[in-house]
Design a protein around this motif. Structure first.
Motif, PDB file in Angstrom:
ATOM      1  N   LEU A  30      -6.327  -4.811  -7.637  1.00 48.30           N
ATOM      2  CA  LEU A  30      -5.745  -3.516  -7.986  1.00 48.30           C
ATOM      3  C   LEU A  30      -5.566  -3.339  -9.488  1.00 48.30           C
ATOM      4  O   LEU A  30      -5.931  -2.292 -10.047  1.00 48.30           O
ATOM      5  N   GLU A  31      -4.995  -4.326 -10.177  1.00 50.38           N
ATOM      6  CA  GLU A  31      -4.740  -4.125 -11.609  1.00 50.38           C
ATOM      7  C   GLU A  31      -6.029  -3.952 -12.416  1.00 50.38           C
ATOM      8  O   GLU A  31      -6.089  -3.061 -13.283  1.00 50.38           O
ATOM      9  N   LEU A  81       5.006  -0.190  -8.460  1.00 50.64           N
ATOM     10  CA  LEU A  81       4.787  -1.287  -7.515  1.00 50.64           C
ATOM     11  C   LEU A  81       5.329  -2.599  -8.065  1.00 50.64           C
ATOM     12  O   LEU A  81       5.892  -3.419  -7.322  1.00 50.64           O
ATOM     13  N   TYR A 137       2.637   1.866  -3.371  1.00 50.46           N
ATOM     14  CA  TYR A 137       1.703   2.327  -4.390  1.00 50.46           C
ATOM     15  C   TYR A 137       1.300   3.779  -4.140  1.00 50.46           C
ATOM     16  O   TYR A 137       1.271   4.602  -5.064  1.00 50.46           O
ATOM     17  N   TYR A 149       0.831  -1.205   0.000  1.00 50.42           N
ATOM     18  CA  TYR A 149       0.000   0.000   0.000  1.00 50.42           C
ATOM     19  C   TYR A 149       0.866   1.256   0.000  1.00 50.42           C
ATOM     20  O   TYR A 149       0.595   2.225  -0.722  1.00 50.42           O
ATOM     21  N   SER A 188      -2.433   6.543 -11.605  1.00 54.02           N
ATOM     22  CA  SER A 188      -2.598   5.161 -11.138  1.00 54.02           C
ATOM     23  C   SER A 188      -1.771   4.176 -11.940  1.00 54.02           C
ATOM     24  O   SER A 188      -1.258   3.191 -11.396  1.00 54.02           O
ATOM     25  N   LEU A 221       1.892   6.948  -6.378  1.00 53.44           N
ATOM     26  CA  LEU A 221       0.698   7.684  -6.816  1.00 53.44           C
ATOM     27  C   LEU A 221       0.878   9.175  -6.569  1.00 53.44           C
ATOM     28  O   LEU A 221       0.516  10.014  -7.419  1.00 53.44           O
ATOM     29  N   ALA A 236       1.878   4.419 -10.941  1.00 49.62           N
ATOM     30  CA  ALA A 236       2.027   3.880  -9.590  1.00 49.62           C
ATOM     31  C   ALA A 236       2.046   2.363  -9.618  1.00 49.62           C
ATOM     32  O   ALA A 236       2.825   1.724  -8.895  1.00 49.62           O
ATOM     33  N   LEU A 237       1.192   1.758 -10.457  1.00 45.54           N
ATOM     34  CA  LEU A 237       1.191   0.297 -10.568  1.00 45.54           C
ATOM     35  C   LEU A 237       2.501  -0.205 -11.164  1.00 45.54           C
ATOM     36  O   LEU A 237       3.056  -1.213 -10.718  1.00 45.54           O
TER      37      LEU A 237
END
Length: 591
Positions: A516-517, A499, A467, A464, A492, A471, A495-496
């Motif tokens: 999440l994805e 991660l 990410y 968390y 987003s 973000l 950020a992914l």
């Protein structure tokens, strides 16, 4: 509490002694007699003569006794069967193995069988012309003076202190009578009380005399004998320490074997009876220390904690206090003397190392302060709206926590739901204190990332936080002037991607990534936040049919994972929690 054990015919003592010697150079085993002796102490080994120390007793108390054979401690031991005294022949064999022109001190715990057999061996050694002294250790205070007037106190934790301190006295070249005096002085000025949640399991024997589910005993011995006080319900460690300390400190006159004053140099030992975790024993040590300091104004001069003398896997602990001021001026020096005995599992420290603890305070340092980024990003946000959305997410986390925790109890270590709640509680506090910079899109999320990292912990907390940090960076670089759903959409994806640099988890691996994805992909496909939240929910549902490939769930058997097959399968708890959070955030934002 489990009492399962590996199958055994009970013949494990001799192999244990061989294993100990295999991992501790300098030890020799007389396998037939179950004797372990320090090789350097054997006659003709070339070491300067000194008083030798011989001890022993029933097995099942490891690392006592064999674990205390080493330089600066014992020279030889004789090991009986589990909870049974060694024979006189075994003990005499141990004495002969380290026979010294300066004489031998026998150290024995005050139990009838041990006193008889070690006493007989001592008399036979004297008859053979050897110089022998015997000291019996009795430090248990669970039985009062009146009831125990004939048999005396049982030998418990102070046995270890006698081994160590008398061994150091012998290493300093003291004569036999002087070493015996030191040993007896430790005994006379020591007091021990033990507590256990249950009796131990003896290898090869059926478990018997199990206490009730809510019962425990104060005054437990080390041979599976009952305690002197059966109590209920089960206490916390602070609660039971409150009951134990008055007994060991002699507030009851019938148990006032040793007096302790705030001005005395006191040694504290907190001993694991075999079945407690290191974490719990360390916690118990701090609880005992704090009680001694705050309530009784006794600051221990030395504190040791660990597994020293056990009742096999007894789920309990003992508190031993020794008044070193009354025991003698050199007692602390002998306590500090280094030893090679493996059972003395304390790192060597000289007397100066202990000075920092003289006032009873443990050295502490302030936490590292987060160096917050104070550069505003230019992406403005409405504080009240941002706070409202966060609170909605926190409320949803609290709502789904029982379900998420239940899933994680089956598929993991049971903390997924409570971890999320911990993060939510910390964020709620920050919102109430107005310590989040929610008027700035990037700084607000950076603050959230820091709080999540501090309060959640574990794998999910790290994921968390990574990410959210990425973000915030994406929002800072968005070029927008106002924080909108479109700003989140652009940030987003990056950020992914960030991660994914730090986790191997991908969709299909049965992790929170499965929620999440789909959320990020749907959002970036232009389908809107509501559709993205629905995609996250669907992704979490799909985990019901997946095999875990990473994380703790990957180690769980298929049988455990199949417990919810009648409900369509067991979903990943992290994915379920994230999907619920995202749905709440999107709903609160008005989508």
């Amino acid at each position: 509490m489990s009492h399962k054990q590996f199958k055994s015919d009970g013949n494990i003592v001799a192999p244990y002694l061989l294993g100990l010697a295999r991992s501790n150079p300098g030890l020799t085993v007389i396998e037939h007699d179950r004797v372990v002796f320090r090789t350097a102490s054997a006659p003709g080994a070339g070491s300067p003569p000194k008083v030798t120390l011989v001890s022993g007793g029933g097995s099942g108390h490891e690392p006592t006794h064999a674990g205390f054979v080493g330089e600066g401690a014992l020279d030889a031991i004789a090991a009986g069967a589990i909870f049974a005294s060694p024979s006189t022949k075994q003990i005499f064999s141990a004495i002969k193995a380290v026979e010294s022109p300066k004489g031998t001190l026998i150290i024995v715990k005050n139990y009838t069988g041990d006193i008889i057999h070690f006493g007989l061996a001592a008399e036979r050694a004297k008859a053979a012309g050897m110089n022998i002294e015997l000291v019996a250790v009795g430090d248990d205070v669970s039985v009062g003076k009146k009831k125990g007037s004939l048999v005396g106190r049982r030998g418990l934790g102070a046995t270890v202190l006698v081994h160590k301190i008398a061994g150091a006295a012998a290493a300093h070249g003291l004569e036999l009578a002087e070493v015996a005096k030191v040993a007896q002085s430790v005994v006379d000025n020591s007091a021990t009380i033990a507590v256990s949640l249950d009796h131990c399991t003896v290898p090869g024997h059926k478990m018997e005399n199990i206490l009730g589910a809510g019962e425990y005993e104060i005054g437990m011995g080390i041979h599976n004998e009952p305690g002197t006080q059966k109590c209920s319900p089960l206490p916390s460690i602070p609660e039971v320490v409150e009951k134990m300390l008055p007994l060991v400190l002699g507030e009851d006159e019938d148990r006032a074997f040793v007096k302790f004053e705030p001005s005395d140099d006191v040694v504290l030992m907190v001993n694991n009876m075999g079945g407690m975790s290191n974490l719990e024993i360390g916690y118990a040590t701090e609880v005992v220390s704090e009680h001694l300091i705050k309530k009784y104004h006794i600051v221990p001069k030395r504190t040791i904690s660990g597994t020293f003398i056990t009742a096999l896997n007894g789920p309990g602990f003992g508190i031993t206090l020794m008044n070193a001021s009354k025991a003698g001026s050199d007692i602390i020096k002998f306590f500090d003397y280094p030893t090679t005995a493996s059972g003395w599992n304390q790192t060597y420290h000289n007397s100066r190392d202990w000075d920092v603890l003289a006032e009873g305070k443990v050295p502490t340092a302030p936490p590292l302060k987060h160096l917050k980024n104070h550069k505003r990003c230019g992406v403005k946000a409405d504080y009240d709206t941002f706070a409202k959305i966060l609170k909605a997410g926190i409320a949803r986390i609290n709502e789904v926590e029982p379900k998420v925790t239940w899933y994680d109890t089956i598929a993991g270590d049971g903390d997924c739901g409570t971890t999320l709640v911990s993060g939510g509680e910390a964020l709620s506090k920050a919102i109430d204190e107005h310590s989040l910079r929610l008027e700035d899109g990037a700084l607000g999320i950076e603050d959230i990332a820091y709080i999540v990292e501090d309060s959640m912990g574990g794998t999910s907390g790290g994921l968390y936080s990574i990410y959210l940090s990425a973000l915030a960076k994406g929002i800072r670089e968005s070029g927008d002037s106002q924080l909108t759903a479109n700003t989140f959409k652009k940030a987003s994806k990056s950020a992914l991607d960030a991660l994914y640099k730090y986790t191997r988890a991908r969709p299909g691996f049965r992790t929170l990534i499965d929620a999440l994805e789909p959320f990020v992909k749907t959002l970036n496909a232009g389908e809107g936040p509501r559709a993205a939240a629905k995609a996250a929910y669907d992704g979490a549902e799909k985990t019901k049919k997946m095999d875990a490939l990473v994380g703790r769930a990957s180690y769980v058997s298929k049988e455990e994972m199949s417990k919810l097959d009648d409900e369509g399968g067991l979903p990943d708890p992290g994915a379920v929690g994230l999907a619920a959070l995202l749905d709440a955030l999107v709903t609160a934002a008005g989508y």
